[in-house]
Scaffold this motif. Sequence first.
Motif, PDB file in Angstrom:
ATOM      1  N   MET A  10       0.842  -1.192   0.000  1.00 40.28           N
ATOM      2  CA  MET A  10       0.000   0.000   0.000  1.00 40.28           C
ATOM      3  C   MET A  10       0.881   1.247   0.000  1.00 40.28           C
ATOM      4  N   ARG A  11       0.535   2.195  -0.866  1.00 35.52           N
ATOM      5  CA  ARG A  11       1.310   3.431  -0.969  1.00 35.52           C
ATOM      6  C   ARG A  11       0.951   4.398   0.147  1.00 35.52           C
ATOM      7  N   PRO A  12       1.918   5.221   0.567  1.00 36.34           N
ATOM      8  CA  PRO A  12       1.610   6.231   1.583  1.00 36.34           C
ATOM      9  C   PRO A  12       0.668   7.283   1.005  1.00 36.34           C
ATOM     10  N   PRO A  13      -0.133   7.910   1.852  1.00 40.29           N
ATOM     11  CA  PRO A  13      -1.068   8.932   1.362  1.00 40.29           C
ATOM     12  C   PRO A  13      -0.330  10.104   0.718  1.00 40.29           C
ATOM     13  N   SER A  14      -0.926  10.656  -0.299  1.00 39.77           N
ATOM     14  CA  SER A  14      -0.378  11.828  -0.969  1.00 39.77           C
ATOM     15  C   SER A  14      -1.534  12.781  -1.273  1.00 39.77           C
ATOM     16  N   TRP A  15      -1.209  13.927  -1.829  1.00 37.98           N
ATOM     17  CA  TRP A  15      -2.260  14.892  -2.153  1.00 37.98           C
ATOM     18  C   TRP A  15      -3.245  14.292  -3.150  1.00 37.98           C
ATOM     19  N   LYS A  16      -2.776  13.389  -3.996  1.00 37.99           N
ATOM     20  CA  LYS A  16      -3.663  12.791  -4.999  1.00 37.99           C
ATOM     21  C   LYS A  16      -4.708  11.881  -4.367  1.00 37.99           C
ATOM     22  N   SER A  17      -4.342  11.215  -3.277  1.00 38.73           N
ATOM     23  CA  SER A  17      -5.291  10.309  -2.628  1.00 38.73           C
ATOM     24  C   SER A  17      -6.144  11.018  -1.573  1.00 38.73           C
ATOM     25  N   GLU A  18      -5.821  12.266  -1.272  1.00 40.89           N
ATOM     26  CA  GLU A  18      -6.576  13.007  -0.257  1.00 40.89           C
ATOM     27  C   GLU A  18      -7.486  14.085  -0.834  1.00 40.89           C
ATOM     28  N   LEU A  19      -7.228  14.526  -2.053  1.00 47.94           N
ATOM     29  CA  LEU A  19      -8.029  15.588  -2.672  1.00 47.94           C
ATOM     30  C   LEU A  19      -9.004  15.013  -3.694  1.00 47.94           C
ATOM     31  N   ARG A  20     -10.250  15.426  -3.570  1.00 48.42           N
ATOM     32  CA  ARG A  20     -11.235  15.073  -4.587  1.00 48.42           C
ATOM     33  C   ARG A  20     -11.179  16.134  -5.684  1.00 48.42           C
ATOM     34  N   TYR A  38     -11.265  10.908  -6.496  1.00 47.75           N
ATOM     35  CA  TYR A  38     -10.073  11.529  -5.927  1.00 47.75           C
ATOM     36  C   TYR A  38      -9.093  11.747  -7.074  1.00 47.75           C
ATOM     37  N   CYS A  39      -8.114  12.620  -6.873  1.00 43.65           N
ATOM     38  CA  CYS A  39      -7.172  12.944  -7.951  1.00 43.65           C
ATOM     39  C   CYS A  39      -6.394  11.721  -8.432  1.00 43.65           C
ATOM     40  N   ASP A  40      -6.073  10.778  -7.545  1.00 46.38           N
ATOM     41  CA  ASP A  40      -5.370   9.576  -7.996  1.00 46.38           C
ATOM     42  C   ASP A  40      -6.251   8.717  -8.894  1.00 46.38           C
ATOM     43  N   GLN A  41      -7.558   8.722  -8.652  1.00 42.53           N
ATOM     44  CA  GLN A  41      -8.486   7.991  -9.518  1.00 42.53           C
ATOM     45  C   GLN A  41      -8.622   8.689 -10.875  1.00 42.53           C
ATOM     46  N   VAL A  42      -8.585  10.010 -10.859  1.00 42.00           N
ATOM     47  CA  VAL A  42      -8.621  10.774 -12.105  1.00 42.00           C
ATOM     48  C   VAL A  42      -7.390  10.433 -12.934  1.00 42.00           C
ATOM     49  N   GLU A  43      -6.222  10.405 -12.292  1.00 41.14           N
ATOM     50  CA  GLU A  43      -4.965  10.098 -12.977  1.00 41.14           C
ATOM     51  C   GLU A  43      -5.015   8.701 -13.600  1.00 41.14           C
ATOM     52  N   THR A  44      -5.584   7.743 -12.894  1.00 42.52           N
ATOM     53  CA  THR A  44      -5.696   6.379 -13.406  1.00 42.52           C
ATOM     54  C   THR A  44      -6.662   6.295 -14.583  1.00 42.52           C
ATOM     55  N   THR A  45      -7.709   7.098 -14.540  1.00 38.00           N
ATOM     56  CA  THR A  45      -8.741   7.059 -15.573  1.00 38.00           C
ATOM     57  C   THR A  45      -8.333   7.787 -16.854  1.00 38.00           C
ATOM     58  N   LEU A  46      -7.654   8.925 -16.724  1.00 34.45           N
ATOM     59  CA  LEU A  46      -7.272   9.716 -17.901  1.00 34.45           C
ATOM     60  C   LEU A  46      -6.260   8.974 -18.763  1.00 34.45           C
ATOM     61  N   ARG A  47      -6.320   9.228 -20.040  1.00 41.03           N
ATOM     62  CA  ARG A  47      -5.388   8.673 -21.018  1.00 41.03           C
ATOM     63  C   ARG A  47      -4.911   9.799 -21.931  1.00 41.03           C
TER      64      ARG A  47
END
Length: 86
Positions: A1-11, A49-58
């Motif tokens: 599991m990765r440590p929390p970052s701004w990407k996993s904390e900001l929607r 969350y921003c990390d989900q956005v990053e995973t979804t965008l192409r």
Amino acid sequence: MRPPSWKSELRLTDLDAEQEIEVTCLRCKKMRYEKPRELLLVDGMKHFYCDQVETTLRCKDRWCKGAVRIALIHDDSVEGFTGGMA
């Protein structure tokens, strides 16, 4: 599991609607800018969350479609790593 970052904390909804997000393709290195208000119109991204956005965008290049990395832009500067040795 990765440590929390701004990407996993900001929607996406936590960001200012006019704030720019730098989107860089990890494969072809092409870069573009997106605004949260534009991304909120994409089906399902309203609660991401921003990390989900990053995973979804192409990559938008029709031949590439590679994974991307996102970064927030503050006062015309990219938010990067701020840690290190004091």
